[in-house]
Enzyme design. Structure first.
Site, PDB file in Angstrom:
ATOM      1  N   ASP A  11     -39.661  16.463   7.452  1.00  0.00           N
ATOM      2  CA  ASP A  11     -38.584  15.583   7.952  1.00  0.00           C
ATOM      3  C   ASP A  11     -37.337  15.829   7.097  1.00  0.00           C
ATOM      4  O   ASP A  11     -37.400  16.490   6.058  1.00  0.00           O
ATOM      5  CB  ASP A  11     -39.019  14.107   7.863  1.00  0.00           C
ATOM      6  CG  ASP A  11     -37.975  13.146   8.434  1.00  0.00           C
ATOM      7  OD1 ASP A  11     -37.261  13.531   9.381  1.00  0.00           O
ATOM      8  OD2 ASP A  11     -37.844  12.017   7.927  1.00  0.00           O
ATOM      9  N   SER A  12     -36.229  15.233   7.528  1.00  0.00           N
ATOM     10  CA  SER A  12     -35.001  15.336   6.738  1.00  0.00           C
ATOM     11  C   SER A  12     -35.055  14.420   5.516  1.00  0.00           C
ATOM     12  O   SER A  12     -34.238  14.537   4.616  1.00  0.00           O
ATOM     13  CB  SER A  12     -33.804  14.929   7.598  1.00  0.00           C
ATOM     14  OG  SER A  12     -34.003  13.593   8.054  1.00  0.00           O
ATOM     15  N   CYS A  75     -39.816  14.491  12.825  1.00  0.00           N
ATOM     16  CA  CYS A  75     -38.393  14.172  12.926  1.00  0.00           C
ATOM     17  C   CYS A  75     -37.975  14.425  14.369  1.00  0.00           C
ATOM     18  O   CYS A  75     -38.111  15.561  14.864  1.00  0.00           O
ATOM     19  CB  CYS A  75     -37.616  15.079  11.977  1.00  0.00           C
ATOM     20  SG  CYS A  75     -35.832  14.926  12.117  1.00  0.00           S
ATOM     21  N   THR A  77     -34.929  14.320  15.591  1.00  0.00           N
ATOM     22  CA  THR A  77     -33.693  15.115  15.639  1.00  0.00           C
ATOM     23  C   THR A  77     -34.029  16.604  15.541  1.00  0.00           C
ATOM     24  O   THR A  77     -33.537  17.416  16.329  1.00  0.00           O
ATOM     25  CB  THR A  77     -32.757  14.694  14.490  1.00  0.00           C
ATOM     26  OG1 THR A  77     -32.636  13.277  14.503  1.00  0.00           O
ATOM     27  CG2 THR A  77     -31.389  15.324  14.617  1.00  0.00           C
ATOM     28  N   CYS A 190     -36.590   7.740  16.175  1.00  0.00           N
ATOM     29  CA  CYS A 190     -36.292   8.369  14.887  1.00  0.00           C
ATOM     30  C   CYS A 190     -37.411   7.911  13.967  1.00  0.00           C
ATOM     31  O   CYS A 190     -37.724   6.713  13.923  1.00  0.00           O
ATOM     32  CB  CYS A 190     -34.938   7.919  14.353  1.00  0.00           C
ATOM     33  SG  CYS A 190     -34.642   8.385  12.636  1.00  0.00           S
ATOM     34  N   HIS A 192     -37.596   7.496  10.959  1.00  0.00           N
ATOM     35  CA  HIS A 192     -37.197   6.562   9.892  1.00  0.00           C
ATOM     36  C   HIS A 192     -37.330   5.098  10.338  1.00  0.00           C
ATOM     37  O   HIS A 192     -37.491   4.210   9.508  1.00  0.00           O
ATOM     38  CB  HIS A 192     -35.737   6.796   9.498  1.00  0.00           C
ATOM     39  CG  HIS A 192     -35.535   7.921   8.530  1.00  0.00           C
ATOM     40  ND1 HIS A 192     -35.650   9.240   8.889  1.00  0.00           N
ATOM     41  CD2 HIS A 192     -35.224   7.911   7.207  1.00  0.00           C
ATOM     42  CE1 HIS A 192     -35.400  10.003   7.826  1.00  0.00           C
ATOM     43  NE2 HIS A 192     -35.141   9.218   6.796  1.00  0.00           N
TER      44      HIS A 192
HETATM   45  N1  DGL Z   1     -36.074  11.149  10.750  1.00  0.00           N
HETATM   46  C1  DGL Z   1     -35.190  11.829  11.596  1.00  0.00           C
HETATM   47  C2  DGL Z   1     -35.460  11.603  13.075  1.00  0.00           C
HETATM   48  O1  DGL Z   1     -36.531  11.337  13.467  1.00  0.00           O
HETATM   49  C3  DGL Z   1     -33.736  11.994  11.333  1.00  0.00           C
HETATM   50  C4  DGL Z   1     -32.923  11.157  10.454  1.00  0.00           C
HETATM   51  C5  DGL Z   1     -31.661  11.918  10.059  1.00  0.00           C
HETATM   52  O2  DGL Z   1     -31.775  12.829   9.239  1.00  0.00           O
HETATM   53  O3  DGL Z   1     -30.579  11.611  10.595  1.00  0.00           O
HETATM   54  O4  DGL Z   1     -34.635  11.745  13.910  1.00  0.00           O
END
Ligand code: DGL
Length: 260
Positions: A11-12, A75, A77, A190, A192
């Site tokens: 993930d980011s 993630c 994104t 997302c 997060h």
């Molecule tokens: N956790 C990530 C997602 O599912 C991205 C959060 C980010 O880096 O903007 O989209």
């Protein structure tokens, strides 16, 4: 006993931990390596071409270093943007995380759902295709939040955002409100956001079901690994941050709760 399989979770930032915990429950016998591209965080408001090149390179380095048997792109994104390029570049199997639009439409009684993700995820063609394909009988509101992923990082690091800041990010999901065809299901698009779901519940305009795709991703991983006999591991999972920074104390404490 056979050697454990290695599963790489990417993930980011720390959002993918919400996927990791479900996958690790489904296959506790695997060896886990978590890679957080915190040097590139947040992904959600970066230009597409830059992001694709970055994701393919960072995931490629992680594959070369850790030789995983399977990679989970935890993630949304990164998945909606680069899953096809990753599959073309590397031969290891990938499991992606994409907005759970189909299950949300099936679940919704009011037939009005919201998809809450990063700006990149909600504006991607991939997401629009999911709507065209799976949301025939459902009205879908797309909500791109510029700030929630950062709020989730802060929450885990012990410096939570205020209720009013969170409320204003989720407010567009609720639209006009009851009584007619009001939103009853919100897709957490997302990884997060499940870290904030209690905060969302507390400030929501009315009660809704928040759909976290992590259990479905864990089922998919378990399914792909079904032929792999249980491995023998007592190893704790390991986590790597691309910035090379040591996590601050509060975050390190939270990581311990996730088993790191
Ligand atoms: N956790 C990530 C997602 O599912 C991205 C959060 C980010 O880096 O903007 O989209």
């Amino acid at each position: 006993m056979p050697a454990p399989a290695t599963i790489l979770i990417f993930d980011s930032g720390v959002g993918g931990l919400t996927v990791f915990r479900e996958v690790a429950t489904a296959r506790p016998d695997a060896r886990y390596v978590y890679v957080a591209d915190d040097a590139g965080f947040p992904y959600g408001n970066k230009p597409e071409a830059e992001l694709i090149a970055r994701i393919v390179a960072v995931v490629g380095e992680a594959i070369a270093s850790h030789k995983p048997d399977l990679v989970v792109i935890a993630c949304n994104t990164a998945s909606v943007l680069a899953l096809a390029q990753l599959r073309a570049a590397y031969s290891v199997p990938f499991v992606g995380t994409v907005p759970a639009i189909k299950p949300a439409c099936a679940h919704s009684k009011s037939k009005r759902i919201a998809v809450l993700g990063t700006q990149a995820t909600v504006s991607r063609e991939y997401t629009r295709k999911l709507i065209t394909e799976f949301a025939h009988d459902c009205n879908v509101v797309l909500v791109g939040s510029p700030k929630l992923a950062t709020y989730a990082e802060l929450e885990l690091a012990g410096t939570p955002a205020s209720d009013s800041d969170i409320k204003s990010e989720i407010a567009p999901c609720f639209g006009e409100g009851p009584p007619e065809h009001y939103t009853d299901t919100i897709v957490l698009a997302c990884t997060h956001y499940p870290l904030l779901v209690q905060r969302f519940r507390a400030v929501a305009a009315w009660p809704v079901d928040w759909l976290d795709p992590a259990p479905a991703i864990a089922r998919r991983v378990a399914d792909l690994m079904r032929e792999r006999p249980p491995g023998d591991t007592t190893e704790r999972p390991s986590i790597f941050f691309t910035s090379g920074k040591v996590p601050p104390r509060a975050l390190a404490g939270a990581l311990v709760q996730f088993g790191f």
